[in-house]
Design a protein around this motif. Structure first.
Motif, PDB file in Angstrom:
ATOM      1  N   GLY A  93     -26.683  11.353  -0.477  1.00  0.00           N
ATOM      2  CA  GLY A  93     -27.675  10.354  -0.903  1.00  0.00           C
ATOM      3  C   GLY A  93     -29.084  10.656  -0.437  1.00  0.00           C
ATOM      4  O   GLY A  93     -29.569  11.791  -0.516  1.00  0.00           O
ATOM      5  N   THR A  94     -29.725   9.616   0.064  1.00  0.00           N
ATOM      6  CA  THR A  94     -31.095   9.758   0.549  1.00  0.00           C
ATOM      7  C   THR A  94     -31.190  10.803   1.657  1.00  0.00           C
ATOM      8  O   THR A  94     -32.166  11.562   1.724  1.00  0.00           O
ATOM      9  N   SER A  95     -30.191  10.856   2.503  1.00  0.00           N
ATOM     10  CA  SER A  95     -30.221  11.828   3.605  1.00  0.00           C
ATOM     11  C   SER A  95     -30.181  13.252   3.055  1.00  0.00           C
ATOM     12  O   SER A  95     -30.778  14.167   3.626  1.00  0.00           O
TER      13      SER A  95
ATOM     14  N   SER B  72     -27.523  11.838   8.729  1.00  0.00           N
ATOM     15  CA  SER B  72     -26.881  10.586   8.334  1.00  0.00           C
ATOM     16  C   SER B  72     -27.514   9.405   9.062  1.00  0.00           C
ATOM     17  O   SER B  72     -27.555   9.388  10.287  1.00  0.00           O
ATOM     18  N   GLN B  73     -28.002   8.467   8.289  1.00  0.00           N
ATOM     19  CA  GLN B  73     -28.559   7.261   8.891  1.00  0.00           C
ATOM     20  C   GLN B  73     -27.488   6.547   9.689  1.00  0.00           C
ATOM     21  O   GLN B  73     -27.636   6.279  10.872  1.00  0.00           O
ATOM     22  N   SER B  74     -26.385   6.224   9.011  1.00  0.00           N
ATOM     23  CA  SER B  74     -25.342   5.402   9.636  1.00  0.00           C
ATOM     24  C   SER B  74     -24.529   6.183  10.658  1.00  0.00           C
ATOM     25  O   SER B  74     -23.981   5.617  11.594  1.00  0.00           O
TER      26      SER B  74
ATOM     27  N   THR C  96     -20.754   8.162   7.470  1.00  0.00           N
ATOM     28  CA  THR C  96     -20.416   8.562   6.102  1.00  0.00           C
ATOM     29  C   THR C  96     -19.205   9.501   6.105  1.00  0.00           C
ATOM     30  O   THR C  96     -19.227  10.565   6.728  1.00  0.00           O
TER      31      THR C  96
ATOM     32  N   VAL D 181     -29.671  -1.955   2.057  1.00  0.00           N
ATOM     33  CA  VAL D 181     -28.804  -0.857   1.621  1.00  0.00           C
ATOM     34  C   VAL D 181     -29.646   0.341   1.170  1.00  0.00           C
ATOM     35  O   VAL D 181     -29.287   1.498   1.396  1.00  0.00           O
ATOM     36  N   ALA D 182     -30.776   0.069   0.561  1.00  0.00           N
ATOM     37  CA  ALA D 182     -31.662   1.161   0.143  1.00  0.00           C
ATOM     38  C   ALA D 182     -32.377   1.716   1.373  1.00  0.00           C
ATOM     39  O   ALA D 182     -33.095   1.006   2.066  1.00  0.00           O
ATOM     40  N   SER D 183     -32.154   2.978   1.619  1.00  0.00           N
ATOM     41  CA  SER D 183     -32.737   3.589   2.808  1.00  0.00           C
ATOM     42  C   SER D 183     -34.240   3.822   2.617  1.00  0.00           C
ATOM     43  O   SER D 183     -34.664   4.358   1.594  1.00  0.00           O
TER      44      SER D 183
ATOM     45  N   GLN E 232     -36.176  10.645   9.158  1.00  0.00           N
ATOM     46  CA  GLN E 232     -35.468  11.930   9.022  1.00  0.00           C
ATOM     47  C   GLN E 232     -36.458  13.049   8.705  1.00  0.00           C
ATOM     48  O   GLN E 232     -36.372  14.159   9.266  1.00  0.00           O
TER      49      GLN E 232
ATOM     50  N   LEU F 263     -33.789   7.543  -7.095  1.00  0.00           N
ATOM     51  CA  LEU F 263     -32.598   6.917  -6.484  1.00  0.00           C
ATOM     52  C   LEU F 263     -32.918   5.491  -6.027  1.00  0.00           C
ATOM     53  O   LEU F 263     -32.125   4.568  -6.251  1.00  0.00           O
ATOM     54  N   LYS F 264     -34.089   5.318  -5.405  1.00  0.00           N
ATOM     55  CA  LYS F 264     -34.469   3.972  -4.955  1.00  0.00           C
ATOM     56  C   LYS F 264     -34.466   3.014  -6.125  1.00  0.00           C
ATOM     57  O   LYS F 264     -33.931   1.918  -6.050  1.00  0.00           O
TER      58      LYS F 264
ATOM     59  N   GLU G  76     -30.809   2.324  -7.614  1.00  0.00           N
ATOM     60  CA  GLU G  76     -29.832   1.571  -6.818  1.00  0.00           C
ATOM     61  C   GLU G  76     -30.174   0.099  -6.662  1.00  0.00           C
ATOM     62  O   GLU G  76     -29.278  -0.721  -6.570  1.00  0.00           O
TER      63      GLU G  76
ATOM     64  N   VAL H 158     -20.984   4.421   3.622  1.00  0.00           N
ATOM     65  CA  VAL H 158     -19.913   4.750   2.696  1.00  0.00           C
ATOM     66  C   VAL H 158     -18.802   5.436   3.473  1.00  0.00           C
ATOM     67  O   VAL H 158     -18.792   6.641   3.658  1.00  0.00           O
TER      68      VAL H 158
HETATM   69  O1  M6R Z   1     -25.714   6.758   6.361  1.00  0.00           O
HETATM   70  P1  M6R Z   1     -25.991   7.978   5.537  1.00  0.00           P
HETATM   71  O2  M6R Z   1     -27.380   8.486   5.700  1.00  0.00           O
HETATM   72  O3  M6R Z   1     -24.977   9.079   5.783  1.00  0.00           O
HETATM   73  O4  M6R Z   1     -25.808   7.520   4.045  1.00  0.00           O
HETATM   74  C1  M6R Z   1     -25.891   8.404   2.969  1.00  0.00           C
HETATM   75  C2  M6R Z   1     -26.019   7.666   1.649  1.00  0.00           C
HETATM   76  O5  M6R Z   1     -24.887   6.856   1.423  1.00  0.00           O
HETATM   77  C3  M6R Z   1     -27.272   6.796   1.608  1.00  0.00           C
HETATM   78  O6  M6R Z   1     -28.430   7.524   1.878  1.00  0.00           O
HETATM   79  C4  M6R Z   1     -27.425   6.120   0.242  1.00  0.00           C
HETATM   80  O7  M6R Z   1     -27.691   7.081  -0.746  1.00  0.00           O
HETATM   81  C5  M6R Z   1     -28.521   5.048   0.316  1.00  0.00           C
HETATM   82  N1  M6R Z   1     -28.040   3.787  -0.164  1.00  0.00           N
HETATM   83  C6  M6R Z   1     -29.762   5.411  -0.440  1.00  0.00           C
HETATM   84  O8  M6R Z   1     -30.745   4.440  -0.352  1.00  0.00           O
END
Ligand code: M6R
Length: 367
Positions: free
Chosen positions: A59-61, A105-107, A110, A156-158, A165, A243-244, A247, A364
């Motif tokens: 995704g965004t990452s 990865s933000q979270s 994943t 949810v939108a990063s 990052q 993507l922003k 989504e 995810v």
């Molecule tokens: O937590 P992560 O960075 O691993 O997540 C990856 C993607 O699921 C995440 O960036 C997703 O694409 C976002 N909802 C985008 O805004």
């Protein structure tokens, strides 16, 4: 907890001057001319002797990873590949103990990214993590890493995690380049001074474009498609802008390298197609001008993100969003901010649930 903002996403967009600053805090020491990153420094031989760096994310990452490729190859001259975690893990990739893997990865939770890292680890690669959530699963299985310190991201939108990052990847590229001699001292010093001022540039963009972008958004509430175009560092920024929008507003949007337009997407352009084009002065500007001419000739609706004082692209655009001029490598950070706002306001005007879009989860954890 939304700090007076209507949604977490808007709050997080506006937090970016601070979050980018926090990402650099204690790492970027401009007066001393030093980038301090223990995770890199303690393993500098691994990076120095790496055959290549493989960046793995989703995704965004993953978009941040693409910009990381441009940064690390330009400034440190180390070959970089960027992989979707889900593709990497299922295609029997070639990995050796000479490879360095950077996971973004933000979270930090994943599932596909986690599984890809386990695979790379088994094959002996060195794993470096760029995570936002402290002590997350991915952070725990890495050999070393840098937290982004962007603070909790709830929408949810990063947004702020993405610019954080990019900040870390910039620091890594400059640090490696300085160390291996590919980035000379004078260039290093001027780049880090510019990086240090990026939070101010973001603040500037937030205040100078907020109202304007809100008004632009009103004209596109009924749009069914969008194209986002950019070149070089801003090609991944175009992917991220698209993507922003998709989504949170559920409008179909695609990002493309601007030069790829003539290989297919140009067929889509007519007076009903909005096209966001990222066209700062530094970075293939003349080439972008001719792309814009091609769009104009087909009557596409052009929303241009340009530098202040721009004339050529602005003269052809239907809407002009001005951002301050920076070195090319910083432009995705600055250009992403109005694109986040554009997606946000279009979604809000469509009555969408911005912070929790349908069908999406913040992390995810399913494959
Ligand atoms: O937590 P992560 O960075 O691993 O997540 C990856 C993607 O699921 C995440 O960036 C997703 O694409 C976002 N909802 C985008 O805004």
């Amino acid at each position: 907890e939304k700090g007076g903002y209507e949604h977490f996403m808007l709050k997080e967009i506006f937090e970016q001057p601070k979050s980018v600053h926090d990402t650099m805090r204690g790492r970027l020491l401009v007066d001393e001319g030093v980038i301090k990153m223990a995770g890199i420094w303690d393993h500098i031989e691994r990076f120095k002797n790496a055959n290549r760096i493989i960046i793995i994310a989703c995704g965004t990452s993953w978009h941040a990873g693409l910009i990381g490729e441009y940064l690390i190859e330009e400034y440190a001259r180390i070959p970089v590949e960027v992989e979707y975690a889900s593709e990497f893990r299922y295609r029997n990739p070639i990995i050796t103990d000479k490879d360095v893997v950077i996971a973004i990865s933000q979270s930090g939770e994943t599932a596909d990214t986690m599984a890809a890292l386990k695979l790379a680890k088994e094959k002996g690669a060195f794993i470096y993590g760029i995570c936002n959530v402290v002590d997350s699963s991915i952070a725990r299985i890495t050999d070393a890493g840098s937290y982004t310190h962007a603070g909790p991201e709830i929408g949810v939108a990063s947004t702020k995690a993405f610019t954080a990052q990019l900040t870390i990847l910039t620091l890594i590229a400059f640090k490696l380049g300085k160390h291996n001699g590919n980035l000379g001292n004078a260039d290093f010093m001027s780049l880090i001074a510019e990086l240090d001022a990026i939070p101010k540039r973001i603040e500037d963009v937030l205040s100078s474009t907020h109202e304007l972008v809100q008004n632009i958004a009103k004209d596109f509430v009924g749009a069914t498609n969008f194209l986002y175009l950019g070149r070089g560092y801003n090609y991944p920024a175009a992917l991220e802008g698209a993507l922003k929008l998709k989504e949170i507003s559920y409008i179909h949007a695609e990002g493309y390298p601007a030069a790829e337009m003539k290989h297919g997407p140009i067929a889509l352009i007519d007076e009903n197609m909005p096209i966001v084009i990222i066209a700062p002065k530094k970075g293939h500007y003349d080439k972008i001008v001719s792309n814009v001419q091609e769009i104009k000739a087909r009557k596409g609706k052009i929303i241009a993100v340009v530098n202040r004082g721009d004339t050529q692209v602005s003269a052809m655009a239907d809407y002009v969003i001005e951002i301050p001029e920076t070195s090319e490598c910083f432009s995705p950070i600055v250009a992403s901010v109005p694109l986040q706002l554009l997606a946000y306001y279009i979604a809000v005007y469509r009555g969408a649930n911005v912070d929790q879009p349908r069908n999406l989860a913040k992390s995810v954890t399913v494959e």
